[in-house]
Design a protein around this motif. Structure first.
Motif, mmCIF file in Angstrom:
data_model
loop_
_atom_site.group_PDB
_atom_site.id
_atom_site.type_symbol
_atom_site.label_atom_id
_atom_site.label_comp_id
_atom_site.label_asym_id
_atom_site.label_seq_id
_atom_site.Cartn_x
_atom_site.Cartn_y
_atom_site.Cartn_z
ATOM 1 N N GLN A 153 80.844 48.225 66.273
ATOM 2 C CA GLN A 153 81.712 47.498 65.352
ATOM 3 C C GLN A 153 82.335 48.425 64.317
ATOM 4 O O GLN A 153 83.517 48.298 63.978
ATOM 5 N N ALA A 192 86.378 49.422 63.801
ATOM 6 C CA ALA A 192 87.017 49.060 62.531
ATOM 7 C C ALA A 192 87.823 50.203 61.952
ATOM 8 O O ALA A 192 88.538 50.013 60.962
ATOM 9 N N ASP A 221 83.789 55.240 58.784
ATOM 10 C CA ASP A 221 83.095 53.994 59.112
ATOM 11 C C ASP A 221 81.855 54.281 59.941
ATOM 12 O O ASP A 221 80.789 53.710 59.710
ATOM 13 N N TYR A 230 78.471 45.071 61.063
ATOM 14 C CA TYR A 230 79.302 45.914 60.202
ATOM 15 C C TYR A 230 80.482 45.078 59.753
ATOM 16 O O TYR A 230 81.177 44.476 60.574
ATOM 17 N N ARG A 231 80.686 45.036 58.447
ATOM 18 C CA ARG A 231 81.823 44.283 57.917
ATOM 19 C C ARG A 231 82.584 45.161 56.929
ATOM 20 O O ARG A 231 81.980 45.829 56.092
ATOM 21 N N LYS A 232 83.903 45.112 57.016
ATOM 22 C CA LYS A 232 84.753 46.031 56.255
ATOM 23 C C LYS A 232 85.847 45.255 55.536
ATOM 24 O O LYS A 232 86.581 44.471 56.158
ATOM 25 N N ARG A 286 89.320 45.628 53.408
ATOM 26 C CA ARG A 286 90.404 46.606 53.261
ATOM 27 C C ARG A 286 91.690 45.894 52.878
ATOM 28 O O ARG A 286 91.770 44.667 52.928
ATOM 29 N N SER A 337 94.638 44.483 57.670
ATOM 30 C CA SER A 337 93.657 44.157 58.702
ATOM 31 C C SER A 337 93.421 45.267 59.718
ATOM 32 O O SER A 337 92.494 45.174 60.518
ATOM 33 N N SER A 338 94.241 46.308 59.727
ATOM 34 C CA SER A 338 94.009 47.391 60.673
ATOM 35 C C SER A 338 94.509 48.709 60.101
ATOM 36 O O SER A 338 95.348 48.743 59.200
ATOM 37 N N ALA A 390 88.217 51.687 54.113
ATOM 38 C CA ALA A 390 87.468 50.612 53.471
ATOM 39 C C ALA A 390 87.599 50.660 51.955
ATOM 40 O O ALA A 390 87.473 51.723 51.342
ATOM 41 N N SER A 434 82.626 48.640 52.611
ATOM 42 C CA SER A 434 82.096 48.210 53.897
ATOM 43 C C SER A 434 80.581 48.137 53.805
ATOM 44 O O SER A 434 79.963 48.794 52.962
#
Length: 328
Positions: free
Chosen positions: A93, A97, A164, A228-230, A232, A235-236, A240, A243
């Protein structure tokens, strides 16, 4: 155009020997960060040592159930590997990201760990920067620092480490394997990157001439849940703001194992030891998760424009842990 030499390494030993003989030489893998910095004038190595063809591009099963990831494994291959997706989903993940598909096809595991900060002042050679030119100052402290550190920074530097992948590896207690002029050694990934102190120009504990050869993951124990969460700005293809990499095991309503690491908050992936101490053995509730986040973030020292990161990190922590506890 600044001239530089180029050597294609025939072996790890050859690469290390050439690096030891040429001060300032740099290893070239995917080049997704180093080449950009050369174009900007931030990096001016006299010699590039191409290690991209060395046999360090495999993911190997270890006898104890862990994994050994070669330094030249491409980010896309790492994220897609069945052993990684099934047993270490937080790592897959995290890799997915970061950056874009094209960059992940080129970027390497070793190079990802070594990428340098994206601080605007570091990347602009017309501005002073202690990381780029020690002793010149840190204009980010009074200037543009919204994206920069709230934990572990010093008066000399408030930059953040952008990887990340490194944040997930910190939560997984991975080990970095190095080969240098003095032989081989291993370093826990949690101590591989340095805090700035009065030497922000030194990003890692790597010694002159050392090459990353692999990253090793310990066995993934049964009952572990990972995420895992980020957060930002878009969205892409964005670094971060904050995160969170979390590994959690819950049994009979209590936390039996917890590992937590933050990205976007410090000069290195920030392993949240204070939060983990609160979590271990406590009830797996949102109240516990909030107390754990508060215990870790009490050390934060935000500047004028980045205090929002503290509240953002708290919210992400509670959300990720609550989600994992529900799955457990």
């Amino acid at each position: 155009m600044k001239p530089f030499g180029y050597v294609r390494a025939g072996s790890v030993a050859h690469a290390v020997q050439v690096a030891a003989e040429r001060p300032g030489a740099r290893f070239l893998g995917g080049g997704t960060n180093l080449v950009d910095l050369m174009k900007l004038g931030v990096e001016s190595p006299p010699l590039l040592i191409d290690v991209s063809r060395l046999p360090l591009d495999r993911i190997e099963e270890l006898p104890d159930g862990g994994l050994r990831i070669g330094a030249m494994v491409r980010n896309s291959d790492l994220a897609a590997a069945p052993a990684v997706r099934d047993r270490y989903p937080v790592l897959s993940q995290a890799v997915l990201a970061g950056a874009s598909g094209q960059l992940r096809n080129t970027a390497t595991t070793g190079g990802n760990l070594l990428q340098r900060t994206r601080c605007l002042y570091f990347q602009d050679v017309t501005k002073p920067c202690n990381k780029r030119a020690p002793g010149t100052g840190c204009p980010a402290r009074e200037g543009a620092h919204r994206d920069l550190a709230v934990l572990g920074h010093s008066e000399h530097c408030i930059a953040t480490q952008p990887s990340d992948l490194a944040v997930a590896l910190a939560a997984l207690d991975a080990t970095v394997h190095l080969h240098g002029p003095d032989g081989e050694r291993s370093v826990p990934v949690t101590t591989f990157h340095r805090l700035p102190g009065d030497r922000p120009d030194r990003d890692t504990v790597i010694r002159t001439g050392e090459l990353i050869t692999a990253v090793e993951l310990p066995p993934a124990l049964p009952g572990l849940h990972m995420r895992y969460r980020k957060a930002r700005d878009r969205s892409s293809f964005a670094f971060a703001l904050v995160s969170v990499a979390a590994v959690l095991a819950v049994r009979d309503g209590a936390v039996r194992h917890a590992a937590l690491a933050y990205g976007g908050l410090a000069h290195r992936p920030w392993r949240a030891r204070a939060a983990e101490a609160v979590l271990h053995g406590a009830s797996a509730t949102e109240d516990t998760f909030a107390r754990a986040a508060d215990a870790e973030l009490a050390a934060a020292r935000p500047l004028r424009d980045n205090g929002f990161k503290v509240a953002l990190a708290r919210g992400l922590t509670v959300g990720v842990l609550a989600d994992l506890a529900a799955r457990a």
